[in-house]
Every structure is written in structure tokens, then in C-alpha cells.
Design an enzyme around this catalytic site. Structure first.
Site, PDB file in Angstrom:
ATOM      1  N   SER A  68       0.859  -1.173  -0.056  1.00 19.50           N
ATOM      2  CA  SER A  68       0.025  -0.003  -0.172  1.00 19.50           C
ATOM      3  C   SER A  68       0.812   1.280   0.027  1.00 19.50           C
ATOM      4  O   SER A  68       2.184   1.186   0.455  1.00 19.50           O
ATOM      5  CB  SER A  68      -0.736  -0.072   1.308  1.00 19.50           C
ATOM      6  OG  SER A  68      -1.843   1.043   1.095  1.00 19.50           O
ATOM      7  N   ASP A  69       0.355   2.265  -0.731  1.00 21.50           N
ATOM      8  CA  ASP A  69       1.179   3.439  -0.618  1.00 21.50           C
ATOM      9  C   ASP A  69       0.067   4.534  -0.710  1.00 21.50           C
ATOM     10  O   ASP A  69      -0.995   4.635  -1.315  1.00 21.50           O
ATOM     11  CB  ASP A  69       2.061   3.547  -1.752  1.00 21.50           C
ATOM     12  CG  ASP A  69       3.100   4.924  -1.561  1.00 21.50           C
ATOM     13  OD1 ASP A  69       3.929   4.706  -0.861  1.00 21.50           O
ATOM     14  OD2 ASP A  69       2.866   5.700  -2.315  1.00 21.50           O
ATOM     15  N   GLN A  70       0.390   5.848  -0.111  1.00 22.94           N
ATOM     16  CA  GLN A  70      -0.714   7.004  -0.168  1.00 22.94           C
ATOM     17  C   GLN A  70       0.123   8.258  -0.400  1.00 22.94           C
ATOM     18  O   GLN A  70       1.296   8.444   0.159  1.00 22.94           O
ATOM     19  CB  GLN A  70      -1.260   6.985   0.946  1.00 22.94           C
ATOM     20  CG  GLN A  70      -2.349   8.069   1.265  1.00 22.94           C
ATOM     21  CD  GLN A  70      -3.070   8.084   2.740  1.00 22.94           C
ATOM     22  OE1 GLN A  70      -2.107   8.538   3.764  1.00 22.94           O
ATOM     23  NE2 GLN A  70      -4.064   7.666   2.660  1.00 22.94           N
ATOM     24  N   GLY A 105      -2.948   3.678  -2.833  1.00 15.60           N
ATOM     25  CA  GLY A 105      -2.864   2.345  -3.768  1.00 15.60           C
ATOM     26  C   GLY A 105      -2.704   1.217  -3.078  1.00 15.60           C
ATOM     27  O   GLY A 105      -2.300   1.196  -1.689  1.00 15.60           O
TER      28      GLY A 105
END
Length: 192
Positions: A68-70, A105
Site C-alpha cells: 500500500s502507498d498513499q 494505492g
């Protein structure tokens, strides 16, 4: 069921994933998180989420790996984690009375089959009008220097919001659980 691995060292993501009451382990991937020239924010977070999952695939060959990425965006530009009081104050002053968009993401990689699901979950925060005194009081209390947007939505940061909109409030904290459950179900995982 294949064992679950969260490709993150984030305490926030770990706490969110524990809500699903599934056993999992954590490992932090080492990837370059640089933004490519002219790369839209949506593509950036999807690419990084998938890279985080794939970075651990060789090490965990029979796992479901969650990446995950933000990013947060204000006035069309990406704003990162503030890291300092001064940067956080500037971010919150700039966000006062405006919309801050969060793009998270999410990737779920089955390292046994190679199948990878990737998505981006949007969420918008409408900020209250904030003055310097209120911002500084908040920052001294919660110290959200490791959070995109300079606030902790799961804590006192919610007091800075006028309203929110989006399909999954957990995406604001960094791991969209509703979308993740869809992905896990597609891999045959039984959610308690």
C-alpha cells in the site's frame, strides 16, 4: 489459505489490518519511492503499492503480500509527510478551508500464482477554516509529523475536518480495508 504478509513497517497499516482478525506477518520492503516526471498521482501510488508487494516476493514465495502507498494532494500538487512542526504548520495553513485529496494505492500479490490485483482508492477531506493558534495547539498535542496531510484522522485530527467523502474511510489512514477484503475474497480467503 496462503499466509498473509503486510509489506509495511507502518503501525497504522498494521493496526488496520488487525481489524480483519486474520493472522499476518509484517516485513518492510526497501524500494525507491521517488515520483517519476509527469507521473499522475494515481499511477504513482498504484506503482509503489505493487513494487512494495513484489519487492518481497522472492523472500516469501507462497504468500499473499499486501502493498500500500498513499499520497495527499492539495491544489493539484502532491504534499508529503511533513516530518517537522514547521512543515506541518505550513501544510495545515495551506489546507485551511480547502479540500485535501488522498489517493491510496493497494496491491495484493499471490506469490504462488503470480496474480496481482492493484487499485487506487480516493478519499477527500474538507478542512475547517484553521488559524495558526489552533493549528499549533493541535500539532503540539498529536505531533502528526509522519502522516500525509499533517493530521491523524484516527485521532484528534478529525477535529480539523468540516466533512469527508469517499468509498472507504480506512483508506484515509493508509490501508483501504473494504477494497482489500474484495481482493482477499477473490483469492479465496475466508474472512471471519
Amino acid at each position: 489459505m496462503l499466509p498473509l504478509l503486510l509489506a509495511s513497517s507502518s503501525v497504522y497499516r498494521r493496526d488496520l489490518l488487525s481489524r480483519l482478525r486474520l493472522p499476518f506477518i509484517c516485513s518492510s520492503p526497501d524500494i525507491d519511492e521517488s515520483h517519476r516526471a509527469n507521473e499522475p498521482a494515481v499511477e504513482l501510488v498504484k506503482r509503489l503499492a505493487e513494487q512494495k508487494a513484489r519487492a518481497l516476493a522472492a523472500q516469501y514465495p507462497e504468500h499473499l503480500i499486501i502493498g500500500s502507498d498513499q499520497v495527499a494532494a492539495l491544489d493539484g500538487r502532491i504534499i508529503g509527510k511533513p516530518h517537522t512542526f514547521e512543515n506541518a504548520r505550513e501544510q495545515l495553513l495551506a489546507a485551511s478551508g480547502k479540500r485535501v485529496s488522498f489517493l491510496t494505492g493497494l496491491a495484493l500479490l499471490n506469490t504462488k500464482t503470480g496474480h496481482c490485483q492493484v487499485d487506487c482508492v480516493p478519499f477527500t477531506v474538507h478542512m475547517r477554516e484553521l488559524d495558526v493558534e489552533r493549528i499549533e495547539r493541535y500539532l503540539r498535542t498529536e505531533q502528526p509529523y509522519d502522516c500525509a496531510g499533517s493530521f491523524k484522522a484516527e485521532g484528534l485530527g478529525v477535529s480539523l475536518f468540516q466533512s469527508t467523502e469517499g468509498p472507504d474511510a480506512t483508506s484515509l489512514v493508509g490501508l483501504p480495508l473494504i477494497r482489500l477484503v474484495d481482493m482477499l475474497l477473490a483469492e479465496g480467503v475466508q474472512i471471519p
